[in-house]
Design a protein around this motif. Structure first.
Motif, PDB file in Angstrom:
ATOM      1  N   PHE A   1      19.889  -2.651  45.211  1.00  0.00           N
ATOM      2  CA  PHE A   1      20.387  -3.488  46.294  1.00  0.00           C
ATOM      3  C   PHE A   1      19.639  -4.811  46.210  1.00  0.00           C
ATOM      4  N   ARG A   2      20.372  -5.879  45.986  1.00  0.00           N
ATOM      5  CA  ARG A   2      19.755  -7.183  45.758  1.00  0.00           C
ATOM      6  C   ARG A   2      20.298  -8.198  46.762  1.00  0.00           C
ATOM      7  N   HIS A   3      19.392  -8.808  47.542  1.00  0.00           N
ATOM      8  CA  HIS A   3      19.773  -9.823  48.531  1.00  0.00           C
ATOM      9  C   HIS A   3      20.790  -9.274  49.533  1.00  0.00           C
ATOM     10  N   CYS A   4      20.630  -8.014  49.927  1.00  0.00           N
ATOM     11  CA  CYS A   4      21.536  -7.401  50.896  1.00  0.00           C
ATOM     12  C   CYS A   4      20.927  -7.427  52.297  1.00  0.00           C
ATOM     13  N   GLU A   5      21.773  -7.332  53.315  1.00  0.00           N
ATOM     14  CA  GLU A   5      21.328  -7.109  54.689  1.00  0.00           C
ATOM     15  C   GLU A   5      21.565  -5.648  55.030  1.00  0.00           C
ATOM     16  N   ILE A   6      20.506  -4.964  55.444  1.00  0.00           N
ATOM     17  CA  ILE A   6      20.573  -3.556  55.815  1.00  0.00           C
ATOM     18  C   ILE A   6      20.346  -3.501  57.318  1.00  0.00           C
TER      19      ILE A   6
ATOM     20  N   GLY B   1      15.999   5.792  41.751  1.00  0.00           N
ATOM     21  CA  GLY B   1      16.923   6.179  42.800  1.00  0.00           C
ATOM     22  C   GLY B   1      17.480   4.942  43.479  1.00  0.00           C
ATOM     23  N   PHE B   2      16.993   4.628  44.689  1.00  0.00           N
ATOM     24  CA  PHE B   2      17.455   3.460  45.432  1.00  0.00           C
ATOM     25  C   PHE B   2      16.346   2.409  45.443  1.00  0.00           C
ATOM     26  N   VAL B   3      16.637   1.229  44.929  1.00  0.00           N
ATOM     27  CA  VAL B   3      15.669   0.135  44.897  1.00  0.00           C
ATOM     28  C   VAL B   3      16.251  -1.049  45.665  1.00  0.00           C
ATOM     29  N   PHE B   4      15.488  -1.545  46.623  1.00  0.00           N
ATOM     30  CA  PHE B   4      15.899  -2.676  47.454  1.00  0.00           C
ATOM     31  C   PHE B   4      15.011  -3.862  47.102  1.00  0.00           C
ATOM     32  N   HIS B   5      15.632  -4.943  46.634  1.00  0.00           N
ATOM     33  CA  HIS B   5      14.875  -6.109  46.197  1.00  0.00           C
ATOM     34  C   HIS B   5      15.339  -7.338  46.969  1.00  0.00           C
TER      35      HIS B   5
ATOM     36  N   LEU C   1      15.985  -6.282  56.359  1.00  0.00           N
ATOM     37  CA  LEU C   1      16.224  -5.122  57.198  1.00  0.00           C
ATOM     38  C   LEU C   1      16.303  -5.602  58.640  1.00  0.00           C
ATOM     39  N   THR C   2      17.498  -5.663  59.168  1.00  0.00           N
ATOM     40  CA  THR C   2      17.755  -6.238  60.481  1.00  0.00           C
ATOM     41  C   THR C   2      18.208  -5.142  61.445  1.00  0.00           C
ATOM     42  N   LYS C   3      18.514  -5.552  62.677  1.00  0.00           N
ATOM     43  CA  LYS C   3      18.901  -4.564  63.684  1.00  0.00           C
ATOM     44  C   LYS C   3      19.944  -5.157  64.623  1.00  0.00           C
ATOM     45  N   ASP C   4      20.796  -4.280  65.139  1.00  0.00           N
ATOM     46  CA  ASP C   4      21.688  -4.647  66.227  1.00  0.00           C
ATOM     47  C   ASP C   4      20.894  -4.709  67.529  1.00  0.00           C
ATOM     48  N   ALA C   5      21.417  -5.466  68.492  1.00  0.00           N
ATOM     49  CA  ALA C   5      20.807  -5.498  69.824  1.00  0.00           C
ATOM     50  C   ALA C   5      20.774  -4.081  70.390  1.00  0.00           C
ATOM     51  N   GLY C   6      19.672  -3.737  71.036  1.00  0.00           N
ATOM     52  CA  GLY C   6      19.531  -2.412  71.623  1.00  0.00           C
ATOM     53  C   GLY C   6      18.793  -1.426  70.751  1.00  0.00           C
ATOM     54  N   THR C   7      18.509  -1.786  69.498  1.00  0.00           N
ATOM     55  CA  THR C   7      17.716  -0.926  68.619  1.00  0.00           C
ATOM     56  C   THR C   7      16.251  -1.115  68.961  1.00  0.00           C
ATOM     57  N   ARG C   8      15.591  -0.026  69.307  1.00  0.00           N
ATOM     58  CA  ARG C   8      14.240  -0.132  69.850  1.00  0.00           C
ATOM     59  C   ARG C   8      13.206  -0.476  68.782  1.00  0.00           C
ATOM     60  N   ARG C   9      12.125  -1.089  69.250  1.00  0.00           N
ATOM     61  CA  ARG C   9      11.012  -1.462  68.384  1.00  0.00           C
ATOM     62  C   ARG C   9      10.361  -0.205  67.798  1.00  0.00           C
ATOM     63  N   ALA C  10       9.976  -0.257  66.519  1.00  0.00           N
ATOM     64  CA  ALA C  10       9.226   0.812  65.841  1.00  0.00           C
ATOM     65  C   ALA C  10       9.935   2.158  65.892  1.00  0.00           C
ATOM     66  N   SER C  11      11.251   2.157  65.837  1.00  0.00           N
ATOM     67  CA  SER C  11      12.012   3.397  66.017  1.00  0.00           C
ATOM     68  C   SER C  11      12.797   3.838  64.782  1.00  0.00           C
ATOM     69  N   VAL C  12      12.755   3.077  63.715  1.00  0.00           N
ATOM     70  CA  VAL C  12      13.555   3.387  62.520  1.00  0.00           C
ATOM     71  C   VAL C  12      12.633   3.539  61.317  1.00  0.00           C
TER      72      VAL C  12
ATOM     73  N   ASP D   1       9.628  -6.842  48.088  1.00  0.00           N
ATOM     74  CA  ASP D   1       9.842  -8.229  48.535  1.00  0.00           C
ATOM     75  C   ASP D   1      10.929  -8.300  49.603  1.00  0.00           C
ATOM     76  N   CYS D   2      10.890  -7.391  50.547  1.00  0.00           N
ATOM     77  CA  CYS D   2      11.893  -7.347  51.612  1.00  0.00           C
ATOM     78  C   CYS D   2      11.308  -7.851  52.937  1.00  0.00           C
ATOM     79  N   TRP D   3      12.198  -8.345  53.804  1.00  0.00           N
ATOM     80  CA  TRP D   3      11.837  -8.786  55.154  1.00  0.00           C
ATOM     81  C   TRP D   3      12.272  -7.723  56.142  1.00  0.00           C
ATOM     82  N   LEU D   4      11.380  -7.299  57.043  1.00  0.00           N
ATOM     83  CA  LEU D   4      11.648  -6.208  57.971  1.00  0.00           C
ATOM     84  C   LEU D   4      11.491  -6.695  59.406  1.00  0.00           C
TER      85      LEU D   4
END
Length: 365
Positions: A217-222, A248-252, A256-267, A297-300
């Motif tokens: 997965f390259r330059h994707c939004e998860i 297996g699965f490599v994210f480069h 890693l973003t979230k919808d509104a309502g997704t709680r902090r430190a919960s995923v 090298d991902c942003w969380l």
């Protein structure tokens, strides 16, 4: 069980499989176009009223791209791509939508529950598939289902699992670029072969990228989605990588973003899925499945749990269905993370060296 990462040679060999034969998507000519109505289609190609009909027109043993233009509209059907070199090109990323509604716990037309493995909107069972500039979705509304009285829940044997895309047996060298892959639980199932996802959006909550395949997965939004009925919002990956498979699965360079309502430190970044197999002495979790995944090298955002990774249950040899496979017994790792959820040191999962991280993303250089 060993938690050592595969050798650089093994990783590069696996990564090369992801890159080999990747089809180009720039050719403006089309072999088929999805088109309803009586006016002339926007391109000079044979028109079909469904994607299944257009796929059926592709050569059974094609050796070059069979390009299908997916025009704007909701193309509601469950589709099997069983011909090689089928390439789907959307007219509009948000408005060219391949969609179907099915969930594991719902009743299918045959009177049986769908079950997770029958729910995908799109099955890919042939090599050299490609898609760009469109949306693939499972239209099942998992959030609405889980929040209504008596609704389906993840802890049920057949719950709200609703797959949008499955790369099934026969798939290899799949490539998706600028595609939205949308659902709520078990969204993307790369279970076979190699695949490359570039600048894609993938949404979900529980185990929404899972399976045994090799995927970069390259330059994707998860993007994680909220689960107000559960204390843990979810898990991004649940790989079931065979132990003899180095990648297996490599994210480069993903976000890693979230919808509104997704709680902090919960995923959690993920948990190791160990499917069961039949053995002479019974059916239980197959030790050959030792999930592999890496975030490099991902942003969380701040929804990522400080532990990073967590455990997952499987059926033990003694029949205990709640035997736990720990992340330390899988192949989970990360390197140079940033953002509110990546600034600290995860309690679980291995930190890669610069050379190990470079080996895992060598396919991209």
């Amino acid at each position: 069980m060993s938690t050592m990462l595969p050798s650089r040679r093994g990783v590069l060999a696996g990564a090369a499989l992801l890159a080999s034969g990747a089809p180009a998507l720039a050719d403006p000519r089309y072999d088929a176009v999805l088109w309803r109505g009586e006016s002339k289609p926007p391109v000079d190609a044979r028109a079909y009223a469904s994607l299944s009909a257009a796929v059926a027109a592709a050569p059974a043993n094609g050796a070059k791209p069979f390009r299908i233009l997916v025009t704007r509209g909701l193309w509601d059907e469950q589709v099997v791509i069983d011909k090689p070199f089928v390439h789907l090109v959307g007219e509009d990323r948000k408005a060219s939508v391949i969609s179907h509604l099915a969930a594991s716990g719902l009743t299918a037309p045959d009177g049986k529950r769908w079950g997770t493995f029958r729910t995908p909107t799109l099955f890919v069972r042939a090599p050299d598939f490609a898609a760009s500039n469109l949306t693939i979705q499972n239209a099942f509304d998992g959030l609405a289902e889980m929040t209504k009285p008596g609704g389906l829940h993840s802890h049920d044997g057949a719950g709200p699992q609703a797959v949008a895309l499955m790369l099934d047996k026969g798939s290899d060298r799949a490539r998706l670029r600028e595609v939205d892959i949308l659902s709520y639980q078990d969204t993307l199932f790369p279970d076979a072969g190699s695949s490359l996802f570039e600048r894609c959006l993938i949404t979900g909550s529980y185990d929404f990228i899972f399976g045994a395949g090799r995927a970069l997965f390259r330059h994707c939004e998860i993007r994680s989605r909220p689960r107000p009925v559960d204390p843990v919002e979810g898990y991004i990956v649940a790989p079931s990588t065979p132990i003899d498979q180095p990648v297996g699965f490599v994210f480069h360079q993903c976000r890693l973003t979230k919808d509104a309502g997704t709680r902090r430190a919960s995923v959690y970044l993920g948990r190791p899925w160990r499917p069961s197999s039949q053995f002479p002495d019974g059916r239980y979790g197959d030790p050959k499945y030792v999930g592999m995944s890496a975030f490099i090298d991902c942003w969380l955002d701040d929804h990522i749990a400080p532990e990073g990774w967590t455990q997952m249950w499987y059926t033990g040899k003694d029949g205990n269905p709640r035997t736990m496979l720990q992340p330390e017994d899988a192949r989970f790792s990360q390197f140079r993370l940033s953002g509110p959820g990546g600034a600290g040191s995860f309690k679980r999962g291995r930190w890669l060296s610069a050379s190990e991280a470079a080996a895992l993303v060598a396919v991209g250089v």
